[in-house]
Design an enzyme around this catalytic site. Structure first.
Site, mmCIF file in Angstrom:
data_model
loop_
_atom_site.group_PDB
_atom_site.id
_atom_site.type_symbol
_atom_site.label_atom_id
_atom_site.label_comp_id
_atom_site.label_asym_id
_atom_site.label_seq_id
_atom_site.Cartn_x
_atom_site.Cartn_y
_atom_site.Cartn_z
ATOM 1 N NE ARG A 1 4.265 -3.912 1.465
ATOM 2 C CZ ARG A 1 3.643 -3.241 0.510
ATOM 3 N NH1 ARG A 1 2.327 -3.313 0.368
ATOM 4 N NH2 ARG A 1 4.327 -2.490 -0.346
ATOM 5 C CG ASP A 2 3.022 -4.581 -2.934
ATOM 6 O OD1 ASP A 2 1.807 -4.786 -2.818
ATOM 7 O OD2 ASP A 2 3.494 -3.678 -3.646
ATOM 8 C CG HIS B 1 6.086 0.127 -5.594
ATOM 9 N ND1 HIS B 1 6.491 -0.539 -4.446
ATOM 10 C CD2 HIS B 1 4.855 -0.380 -5.876
ATOM 11 C CE1 HIS B 1 5.559 -1.382 -4.061
ATOM 12 N NE2 HIS B 1 4.542 -1.315 -4.921
ATOM 13 C CG HIS C 1 1.719 -3.148 -8.588
ATOM 14 N ND1 HIS C 1 1.420 -4.246 -7.834
ATOM 15 C CD2 HIS C 1 2.165 -2.205 -7.713
ATOM 16 C CE1 HIS C 1 1.648 -3.988 -6.553
ATOM 17 N NE2 HIS C 1 2.100 -2.743 -6.448
ATOM 18 C CB CYS D 1 -2.936 -2.929 -3.875
ATOM 19 S SG CYS D 1 -3.541 -1.981 -2.462
HETATM 20 P P1 HMG Z 1 -9.651 2.031 10.727
HETATM 21 O O1 HMG Z 1 -10.685 0.951 10.742
HETATM 22 O O2 HMG Z 1 -10.051 3.393 10.267
HETATM 23 O O3 HMG Z 1 -8.851 2.120 12.119
HETATM 24 O O4 HMG Z 1 -8.461 1.502 9.811
HETATM 25 P P2 HMG Z 1 -9.219 2.563 13.555
HETATM 26 O O5 HMG Z 1 -8.072 3.373 14.067
HETATM 27 O O6 HMG Z 1 -10.606 3.145 13.614
HETATM 28 O O7 HMG Z 1 -9.222 1.158 14.328
HETATM 29 C C1 HMG Z 1 -10.195 0.155 14.029
HETATM 30 C C2 HMG Z 1 -9.719 -1.184 14.610
HETATM 31 O O8 HMG Z 1 -8.467 -1.556 14.009
HETATM 32 C C3 HMG Z 1 -9.461 -1.134 16.111
HETATM 33 O O9 HMG Z 1 -9.743 -2.436 16.608
HETATM 34 C C4 HMG Z 1 -7.969 -0.920 16.194
HETATM 35 O O10 HMG Z 1 -7.412 -1.421 17.394
HETATM 36 C C5 HMG Z 1 -7.457 -1.723 15.015
HETATM 37 P P3 HMG Z 1 -11.151 -2.798 17.268
HETATM 38 O O11 HMG Z 1 -11.286 -1.823 18.412
HETATM 39 O O12 HMG Z 1 -12.194 -2.598 16.205
HETATM 40 O O13 HMG Z 1 -10.988 -4.228 17.689
HETATM 41 N N1 HMG Z 1 -6.175 -1.234 14.489
HETATM 42 C C6 HMG Z 1 -5.056 -1.976 14.384
HETATM 43 N N2 HMG Z 1 -4.802 -3.258 14.706
HETATM 44 C C7 HMG Z 1 -3.546 -3.698 14.496
HETATM 45 N N3 HMG Z 1 -2.557 -2.920 13.961
HETATM 46 C C8 HMG Z 1 -2.790 -1.642 13.631
HETATM 47 C C9 HMG Z 1 -4.083 -1.130 13.849
HETATM 48 N N4 HMG Z 1 -4.633 0.076 13.635
HETATM 49 C C10 HMG Z 1 -5.905 0.006 14.032
HETATM 50 N N5 HMG Z 1 -1.826 -0.913 13.105
HETATM 51 C C11 HMG Z 1 -6.130 1.406 9.255
HETATM 52 C C12 HMG Z 1 -7.310 2.286 9.572
HETATM 53 C C13 HMG Z 1 -5.034 2.284 8.711
HETATM 54 C C14 HMG Z 1 -5.690 0.701 10.527
HETATM 55 C C15 HMG Z 1 -6.594 0.340 8.206
HETATM 56 O O14 HMG Z 1 -7.207 1.009 7.160
HETATM 57 C C16 HMG Z 1 -5.452 -0.488 7.665
HETATM 58 O O15 HMG Z 1 -4.818 -1.247 8.391
HETATM 59 N N6 HMG Z 1 -5.178 -0.362 6.337
HETATM 60 C C17 HMG Z 1 -4.080 -1.068 5.710
HETATM 61 C C18 HMG Z 1 -4.404 -1.384 4.294
HETATM 62 C C19 HMG Z 1 -3.218 -2.006 3.641
HETATM 63 O O16 HMG Z 1 -2.342 -2.587 4.279
HETATM 64 N N7 HMG Z 1 -3.159 -1.893 2.301
HETATM 65 C C20 HMG Z 1 -2.079 -2.441 1.537
HETATM 66 C C21 HMG Z 1 -0.783 -1.704 1.719
HETATM 67 S S1 HMG Z 1 -0.625 -0.264 0.682
HETATM 68 C C22 HMG Z 1 -0.072 -0.863 -0.819
HETATM 69 O O17 HMG Z 1 -0.078 -2.053 -1.038
HETATM 70 C C23 HMG Z 1 0.527 0.084 -1.820
HETATM 71 C C24 HMG Z 1 2.034 0.022 -1.894
HETATM 72 O O18 HMG Z 1 2.498 -1.267 -2.238
HETATM 73 C C25 HMG Z 1 2.563 1.018 -2.959
HETATM 74 C C26 HMG Z 1 1.826 0.905 -4.300
HETATM 75 O O19 HMG Z 1 1.775 -0.168 -4.906
HETATM 76 O O20 HMG Z 1 1.303 1.954 -4.719
HETATM 77 C C27 HMG Z 1 2.668 0.409 -0.562
HETATM 78 MG MG MG Z 2 2.520 -2.040 -4.315
#
Ligand code: HMG
Ligand code: MG
Length: 297
Positions: free
Chosen positions: A16-17, A208, A210, A241
């Protein structure tokens, strides 16, 4: 104080990450093979994928296909990231039994990463956690940017403690404290963990790191001495990320396991098998193996 634990559980976050931030989009079949290989190494927890918006993270758009394809080892848990109810429903459709919700201690990072303030993200998680509780789905929680933010810079410890405490109170069984951009150093990492552990039991905390600045193992050692027993890492040090430019991969699982075993701390992991999996993954990505142990082997 030295409270170093005798056993540590590794949460493998490479699929995933790691893969969420690789330039190469790995085909679903290769992701499945990676997880199946990891499942045979003795790992107890493998974060399999993310049910986030495919527009935001195209690398993991195949989450349902990957989750469905993996051969589930009954001794392994396969949590997935879920940002909202829509993600929860997609995950449950393919039978997911454990999820992770994610927010940050920094407002600026949270806005870039999930398009929400910290308060909004917690509000968004409430119905997800409620549904998960009703479905007997375990929920892990992430707090990102615990030692610094790529947009806002300093992150006050009080904010880290507040967000971690809130996630725990909402029902997350474990809170993973993320140094998203690998900016921490050992004394600061230890102070951060100690501050959180004053409010949330150490048994409910994970770290966690990096490895952007080569500090991850040193930070882990500093935190181990405080008694933390769960460490997130990624095979072959893959990833980063997508919403934290410059963040390099997670600390390599092979290097963490090598250090732990060298300290007499049990993980249940077969290190040669893990190294082989890291080398296999690196060949898929046509990149150098990020693990120092993998290189030496
Ligand atoms: P948004 O654009 O504000 O969402 O994104 P929305 O609710 O306004 O929806 C917009 C569109 O997205 C719509 O589609 C929804 O249906 C769709 P449209 O009508 O435009 O065709 N949508 C989805 N589709 C599939 N699955 C879903 C979903 N939700 C909405 N779940 C949102 C908000 C949270 C969805 C977006 O910002 C997002 O997906 N962000 C994820 C970013 C991400 O994954 N980042 C990496 C993970 S975090 C990380 O790596 C840190 C970590 O490792 C710890 C560390 O290292 O610190 C965990
Ligand atoms: Mg991470």
């Amino acid at each position: 104080m030295n409270a170093t634990p005798e056993t540590v559980r590794i949460v493998e976050v490479g699929p995933r990450d790691g893969l969420q931030n690789e330039k190469t989009i790995v085909p679903a079949a290769a992701k499945v093979e990676l997880i199946d290989r990891l499942s045979a190494t003795g790992l107890q927890t493998i974060e399999a994928t993310s049910f986030v918006s495919p527009k935001w993270v195209p690398q993991l758009a195949d989450a349902a296909e990957v989750y469905t394809g993996i051969r589930k080892n009954p001794g392994v848990r396969y949590p997935v990231l879920v940002p909202n109810l829509q993600g929860y429903e997609r995950a449950r459709e393919v039978g997911v039994e454990e999820i992770a919700v994610f927010t940050a201690a920094s407002e600026a990072f949270n806005r870039k990463n999930i398009n929400a303030s910290i308060a909004e993200s917690l509000e968004r998680f409430a119905p997800v956690i409620e549904r998960a509780n009703a479905d007997k789905v375990a929920v892990r929680g992430y707090v990102s940017t615990v030692l610094g933010c790529p947009y806002q810079g300093e992150v006050p410890l009080a904010d880290v403690v507040r967000v971690a405490t809130a996630l725990h109170a909402m029902g997350c069984y474990e809170i993973s404290l993320g140094d998203t951009i690998g900016i921490g150093t050992p004394a600061r990492a230890r102070a951060m963990l100690a501050a959180v552990a004053a409010e949330v039991p150490m048994s409910a905390l994970a770290i966690h790191f990096h490895d952007t600045r080569g500090q991850a193992l040193a930070n882990i050692l500093a935190c181990l001495e405080l008694g933390v027993g769960v460490i997130d890492s990624a095979v072959s040090g893959v990833g980063g990320c997508p919403y934290a430019r410059g963040a390099s991969g997670n600390v390599a699982s092979e290097d963490v396991v090598y250090m732990l075993h060298g300290m007499g701390i049990a993980t249940g992991i077969d290190l040669p098998k893990l190294i082989e999996t890291g080398q296999w993954l690196s060949a898929q990505l046509a990149r150098d193996n990020g693990s120092k142990v993998g290189k030496a082997a």
